[in-house]
Write a protein that holds these residues in place. Structure first.
Motif, short mmCIF file in Angstrom:
data_model
loop_
_atom_site.label_atom_id
_atom_site.label_comp_id
_atom_site.label_asym_id
_atom_site.label_seq_id
_atom_site.Cartn_x
_atom_site.Cartn_y
_atom_site.Cartn_z
N ASP A 191 0.54 -8.16 18.40
CA ASP A 191 -0.87 -7.78 18.47
C ASP A 191 -1.16 -6.93 17.24
O ASP A 191 -0.63 -5.83 17.09
N GLU A 192 -2.02 -7.44 16.35
CA GLU A 192 -2.30 -6.73 15.09
C GLU A 192 -2.90 -5.35 15.30
O GLU A 192 -2.75 -4.48 14.45
N GLU A 193 -3.56 -5.12 16.42
CA GLU A 193 -4.14 -3.81 16.69
C GLU A 193 -3.09 -2.82 17.20
O GLU A 193 -3.21 -1.62 17.02
N ARG A 194 -2.03 -3.32 17.82
CA ARG A 194 -1.00 -2.47 18.39
C ARG A 194 0.25 -2.39 17.52
O ARG A 194 0.90 -1.35 17.44
N ASP A 195 0.60 -3.49 16.88
CA ASP A 195 1.89 -3.61 16.21
C ASP A 195 1.75 -3.54 14.69
O ASP A 195 0.84 -4.11 14.11
N GLU A 196 2.72 -2.87 14.07
CA GLU A 196 2.77 -2.78 12.61
C GLU A 196 3.46 -4.02 12.05
O GLU A 196 4.53 -4.39 12.51
N LYS A 197 2.84 -4.63 11.07
CA LYS A 197 3.46 -5.77 10.39
C LYS A 197 4.14 -5.23 9.15
O LYS A 197 3.50 -4.61 8.30
N LYS A 198 5.45 -5.43 9.05
CA LYS A 198 6.22 -4.94 7.90
C LYS A 198 6.22 -5.98 6.78
O LYS A 198 5.47 -5.87 5.83
N LEU A 199 7.08 -6.98 6.88
CA LEU A 199 7.20 -8.01 5.84
C LEU A 199 6.90 -9.38 6.41
O LEU A 199 7.30 -9.71 7.52
N LEU A 200 6.24 -10.19 5.61
CA LEU A 200 6.00 -11.58 5.95
C LEU A 200 7.17 -12.38 5.40
O LEU A 200 7.38 -12.44 4.19
N ILE A 201 7.95 -12.96 6.28
CA ILE A 201 9.12 -13.74 5.87
C ILE A 201 8.74 -15.21 5.89
O ILE A 201 8.22 -15.72 6.88
N LYS A 202 9.02 -15.90 4.77
CA LYS A 202 8.73 -17.33 4.68
C LYS A 202 9.87 -18.17 5.25
O LYS A 202 9.63 -19.14 5.95
N ALA A 203 11.11 -17.81 4.88
CA ALA A 203 12.25 -18.64 5.32
C ALA A 203 13.57 -17.93 5.07
O ALA A 203 13.68 -17.12 4.16
N ALA A 204 14.57 -18.29 5.87
CA ALA A 204 15.95 -17.91 5.60
C ALA A 204 16.48 -18.93 4.60
O ALA A 204 16.19 -20.12 4.70
N THR A 205 17.27 -18.46 3.62
CA THR A 205 17.75 -19.35 2.56
C THR A 205 19.28 -19.42 2.53
O THR A 205 19.96 -18.60 3.15
N TYR A 206 19.77 -20.35 1.75
CA TYR A 206 21.22 -20.49 1.54
C TYR A 206 21.69 -19.73 0.31
O TYR A 206 22.88 -19.68 0.04
N HIS A 207 20.77 -19.13 -0.43
CA HIS A 207 21.13 -18.41 -1.66
C HIS A 207 22.01 -17.20 -1.31
O HIS A 207 21.57 -16.30 -0.61
N GLY A 208 23.23 -17.20 -1.79
CA GLY A 208 24.16 -16.09 -1.52
C GLY A 208 24.66 -16.04 -0.08
O GLY A 208 25.34 -15.09 0.30
#
Length: 142
Positions: free
Chosen positions: A107-124
């Motif tokens: 809930d955008e009114e109740r919850d803090e949004k930290k980071l927008l994650i696009k995808a988990a990757t295979y890099h590293g």
């Protein structure tokens, strides 16, 4: 005894997580909880249960697909897991994951949004067994 469930690290333009678990089930569970901890300050709320089932031809692919499925649930539905129970198994050459997620809708009114994650990757990326259990390293596109 494992030191923590997970640790975060930053790289140029991305964020990553080191995940620990005494078993594969715990590793996958901690990976999911760590992912949601990157996205928001997870509340002590459990209103909804969801089931997730995945199958893959490798354990590594299963872990990445698992995290990307959780990212999809957040992006598509706003679902945040507070508690996760995971069962990872192998039959012949196929790895399976059955998970029960317990949580709530963001809930955008109740919850803090930290980071927008696009995808988990295979890099590293790696997933390995050590004397204390299992460990994996994952970078996320943000």
């Amino acid at each position: 005894m494992l030191p923590k469930r997970y640790d975060f690290f930053e790289t140029t333009g991305d964020v990553g997580i080191l995940v620990y678990g005494r078993s594969l089930n715990e590793l996958f569970q901690n990976g999911g909880l760590g992912l949601f901890d990157i996205i928001t300050d997870v509340k002590e709320i459990i209103e909804i249960e969801k089931d997730v089932e995945l199958k893959c031809d490798s354990l590594e692919r299963l872990f990445i697909n698992w995290l990307n499925e959780l990212i999809f649930l957040f992006d598509a539905e706003g679902f945040v897991a507070r508690k996760i129970n995971v069962n990872v198994s192998q039959k012949n050459e196929i790895f399976s994951l059955d998970a029960k997620l317990m949580g709530y809708y963001f809930d955008e009114e109740r919850d803090e949004k930290k980071l927008l994650i696009k995808a988990a990757t295979y890099h590293g990326f790696y997933l390995k067994e050590n004397a204390e259990g299992f460990e994996t390293k994952v970078l996320f596109d943000i």
